[in-house]
Each structure stands twice: as C-alpha cells, then as structure tokens.
Design an enzyme around this catalytic site. Structure first.
Site, PDB file in Angstrom:
ATOM      1  N   ARG A 173     -17.489 -15.874  39.729  1.00 29.68           N
ATOM      2  CA  ARG A 173     -17.704 -14.701  40.591  1.00 29.68           C
ATOM      3  C   ARG A 173     -17.337 -15.019  42.029  1.00 29.68           C
ATOM      4  O   ARG A 173     -16.650 -14.242  42.706  1.00 29.68           O
ATOM      5  CB  ARG A 173     -19.171 -14.264  40.486  1.00 29.68           C
ATOM      6  CG  ARG A 173     -19.596 -13.051  41.313  1.00 29.68           C
ATOM      7  CD  ARG A 173     -21.087 -12.816  41.064  1.00 29.68           C
ATOM      8  NE  ARG A 173     -21.618 -11.629  41.713  1.00 29.68           N
ATOM      9  CZ  ARG A 173     -22.228 -11.620  42.887  1.00 29.68           C
ATOM     10  NH1 ARG A 173     -22.355 -12.757  43.582  1.00 29.68           N
ATOM     11  NH2 ARG A 173     -22.732 -10.503  43.390  1.00 29.68           N
TER      12      ARG A 173
ATOM     13  N   GLN B 172     -26.691 -14.666  48.759  1.00 31.94           N
ATOM     14  CA  GLN B 172     -25.879 -15.433  49.697  1.00 31.94           C
ATOM     15  C   GLN B 172     -26.434 -15.295  51.115  1.00 31.94           C
ATOM     16  O   GLN B 172     -26.916 -14.235  51.502  1.00 31.94           O
ATOM     17  CB  GLN B 172     -24.431 -14.955  49.660  1.00 31.94           C
ATOM     18  CG  GLN B 172     -23.659 -15.491  48.470  1.00 31.94           C
ATOM     19  CD  GLN B 172     -22.188 -15.132  48.513  1.00 31.94           C
ATOM     20  OE1 GLN B 172     -21.737 -14.258  47.781  1.00 31.94           O
ATOM     21  NE2 GLN B 172     -21.432 -15.818  49.356  1.00 31.94           N
TER      22      GLN B 172
ATOM     23  N   SER C  10     -28.317  -9.254  45.148  1.00 30.80           N
ATOM     24  CA  SER C  10     -26.908  -9.506  44.835  1.00 30.80           C
ATOM     25  C   SER C  10     -26.782 -10.726  43.923  1.00 30.80           C
ATOM     26  O   SER C  10     -27.129 -10.662  42.749  1.00 30.80           O
ATOM     27  CB  SER C  10     -26.104  -9.649  46.134  1.00 30.80           C
ATOM     28  OG  SER C  10     -24.727  -9.687  45.875  1.00 30.80           O
ATOM     29  N   LEU C  11     -26.315 -11.852  44.428  1.00 32.31           N
ATOM     30  CA  LEU C  11     -26.257 -13.093  43.653  1.00 32.31           C
ATOM     31  C   LEU C  11     -27.600 -13.385  42.982  1.00 32.31           C
ATOM     32  O   LEU C  11     -27.648 -13.866  41.842  1.00 32.31           O
ATOM     33  CB  LEU C  11     -25.869 -14.248  44.576  1.00 32.31           C
ATOM     34  CG  LEU C  11     -26.072 -15.665  44.048  1.00 32.31           C
ATOM     35  CD1 LEU C  11     -25.130 -15.954  42.895  1.00 32.31           C
ATOM     36  CD2 LEU C  11     -25.903 -16.685  45.168  1.00 32.31           C
TER      37      LEU C  11
ATOM     38  N   GLN D 254     -21.893  -4.096  40.255  1.00 31.28           N
ATOM     39  CA  GLN D 254     -22.554  -4.635  41.440  1.00 31.28           C
ATOM     40  C   GLN D 254     -21.555  -5.183  42.453  1.00 31.28           C
ATOM     41  O   GLN D 254     -21.770  -5.125  43.661  1.00 31.28           O
ATOM     42  CB  GLN D 254     -23.529  -5.743  41.015  1.00 31.28           C
ATOM     43  CG  GLN D 254     -24.480  -6.206  42.105  1.00 31.28           C
ATOM     44  CD  GLN D 254     -24.718  -7.697  42.044  1.00 31.28           C
ATOM     45  OE1 GLN D 254     -23.811  -8.475  42.278  1.00 31.28           O
ATOM     46  NE2 GLN D 254     -25.935  -8.072  41.707  1.00 31.28           N
TER      47      GLN D 254
ATOM     48  N   HIS E 126     -19.315  -5.830  48.038  1.00 34.11           N
ATOM     49  CA  HIS E 126     -19.982  -4.565  47.673  1.00 34.11           C
ATOM     50  C   HIS E 126     -19.240  -3.350  48.219  1.00 34.11           C
ATOM     51  O   HIS E 126     -19.849  -2.364  48.636  1.00 34.11           O
ATOM     52  CB  HIS E 126     -21.456  -4.580  48.107  1.00 34.11           C
ATOM     53  CG  HIS E 126     -22.222  -5.700  47.498  1.00 34.11           C
ATOM     54  ND1 HIS E 126     -22.472  -5.787  46.146  1.00 34.11           N
ATOM     55  CD2 HIS E 126     -22.759  -6.825  48.039  1.00 34.11           C
ATOM     56  CE1 HIS E 126     -23.137  -6.904  45.888  1.00 34.11           C
ATOM     57  NE2 HIS E 126     -23.316  -7.553  47.017  1.00 34.11           N
TER      58      HIS E 126
END
Length: 302
Positions: free
Chosen positions: A119, A11, A94-95, A252, A203
C-alpha cells in the site's frame, strides 16, 4: 459501565525508538518484529528503533513500521492482562484500520504487514504519477470548507480528506488547489493552515492508481469476519462481511477518513472508554476535541 474500544494510529504517529519498550519487555512483542522481518525481508526493528528519521518517514517503510510497532504494543498489552479491561470494538485512522482488523482477527499480521508495505509503495508511485499535497485547516467547519473547496477546484482537484475532530479538517489534492484552498480558508477566518509532510494527495482521487493496484493484491488475501465490531473509515459504521471489508479498504485510498464521525458512532453505541494502542497520542488529542467526558488511555508497551 461504558463499553471500551481500541483505537489505532495512522501515518504521522511514527518516531525513532517506537516499539522498543514492548520489544524489550515482552517476548510476544519481540516475536511480532521477527515476523515482520521475515515477511518483508528487511530489519523492521532496526528501522523503528534506530531510524534514521528520514527513512522512517518514507511512505513505503513508514506504513509497515507503524503497523509492526502497533501490533507489538497490542501483544504487550495482552501479556500485561489487557490493562483497563476488555475491548469490545476497534477502529484505526487510515493505516490504523489494518491494525484494527488484525486486532479483531479479520486479518493475519503477516498478510497485513505485507499489504501495508505494498500500500505504501503504491501510494508513493501514485504520488509521483499525480503530484499533490495535503494541509490541515484549523478553525473552520465542514460546511465552510466545502463552500471554499468548490472555489479552489478551479485550480485542480481538491477534497476534504480527513474529518479529524471539530475545527480540524485535512484537505488533499493538487498542489495549486490545496494552496488556493488554504488561502481562501485563511481569508475566511481559519486559525491556521498547516501543510503536511506527506508525499502526495492521500485520500483523494489522485490516489486512484494506488487503489487499483491494492485491489488486485487484496483479492489474494484471506479476510475473515472480525471477532469484534470494526468501524470502517469510509462509512463510519461497523463492517463485518469479508468482501465488504476488502472493498472498503480499496475505497479508503481515495475516500475521506470519517474519524470524527466514527468516534461519534462509537459514543452513540455506548462506548465511553477508549484505549489508544501503538505509537504516539494523536488519537487521544483528537478525542479530547470530540468529547472531553470519555475515559481515554494510551498503551505503547511500557
């Protein structure tokens, strides 16, 4: 010759117009957008190409849009003959870990794009339930920030959430605690503290409701052993067992992203050549701060 790894953005890499070049140039890339449209029930291509930017920054839409533009770039890269040579490992920020798993054939694209749409929705809902913030702190190391984190925790939960590169760590948590940590960091000599334009404390444990919802959805998704090593954000180590992949994708959501550590693991394993596939050049910029001696390329489908 050093081995080559593929890196996939997370992101923040989005921009209006992303993916258009791949869509125009490559039939396989165009098919990715059509798959996404069918899987999600809205026009992902229109969102990526035309925005508006405000819609493209909504977490629930941003995540599938970035994933779609990324996998379209992958198809264009493959159709062009995999410029730069074959790739022997993959990871994403991440993503971007979902794109790495699609690239490694552990996840189907249809499943992945539906997963990240969910998500994003779950993360937005958790942000409404547990308001929070994130900030990028420049110029202090992890040990310095961990000492300050303990002080700032008096204002609420706050953690070091993204270890991006030397001197760049993102913190995440309750708004007052993040503000307090930024103030303490500035007083301790941080060069800058930049509040991020995100909807919540990603996170961190404030995302626990999202993790629980994602776990239930992931149970219904087929995950296969990846065809090449995939480095997991949570452990900065290769992950191959489908049940472990599933568990780490859940963790995660609430765990730090060990990006710098993941890059150093690849360097230790003999990877000295990298290609960032997908929108933007964020990961190339981070790599320059980690090791300037590596070969770094980008591919968006031009």
């Amino acid at each position: 010759m050093a081995k080559r790894a593929a890196l996939f953005p997370g992101q923040g890499a989005q921009y209006v117009g992303m993916g258009r070049a791949a869509w125009q140039k490559c039939p396989a890339a165009k098919a990715v957008f059509e798959q996404a449209n069918a899987a999600l029930g809205f026009d992902v291509a229109k969102l990526c190409f035309e925005g508006p930017e405000a819609r493209l920054t909504e977490t629930e839409l941003q995540q599938p849009a970035i994933l779609t533009a990324t996998i379209a770039a992958v198809e264009a890269w493959r159709a062009a003959g995999s410029p730069g040579g074959p790739v022997e490992a993959a990871t994403g920020l991440s993503l971007g870990e979902y794109a790495a798993l699609v690239f490694a054939e552990a996840l189907s694209f249809d499943d992945a794009v539906r997963l990240v749409h969910s998500r994003g929705r779950f993360m937005h809902e958790a942000s409404v339930q547990n308001p929070g913030a994130m900030a990028s702190i420049l110029g202090l190391d992890a040990a310095q920030l961990q000492a300050l984190e303990a002080q700032a925790a008096a204002k609420g939960p706050v953690v070091l959430a993204n270890f991006n590169c030397p001197g760049q760590i993102v913190v995440s948590g309750a708004v007052d605690a993040v503000d307090e940590l930024c103030g303490l960091a500035t007083a301790a000599g941080a060069k800058r503290c930049i509040k991020l334009n995100v909807s919540g404390a990603f996170h961190s444990r404030l995302m626990q409701p999202a993790a629980e919802k994602l776990a239930a959805v992931l149970e219904r998704v087929q995950i296969r052993p990846p065809k090449i090593p995939v480095i997991a954000n949570v452990t900065a180590s290769p992950v191959g067992d489908p049940s472990e992949i599933r568990a780490l994708l859940v963790r995660q959501i609430t765990s730090p992203v060990l990006w710098e550590q993941s890059m150093r693991r690849l360097l230790t394993d003999g990877f000295g050549r990298f290609v960032e596939i997908g929108p933007g050049k964020v990961l190339a910029g981070l790599m320059r701060r980690i090791d300037r001696n590596v070969e770094m390329g980008n591919y968006e489908g031009e």
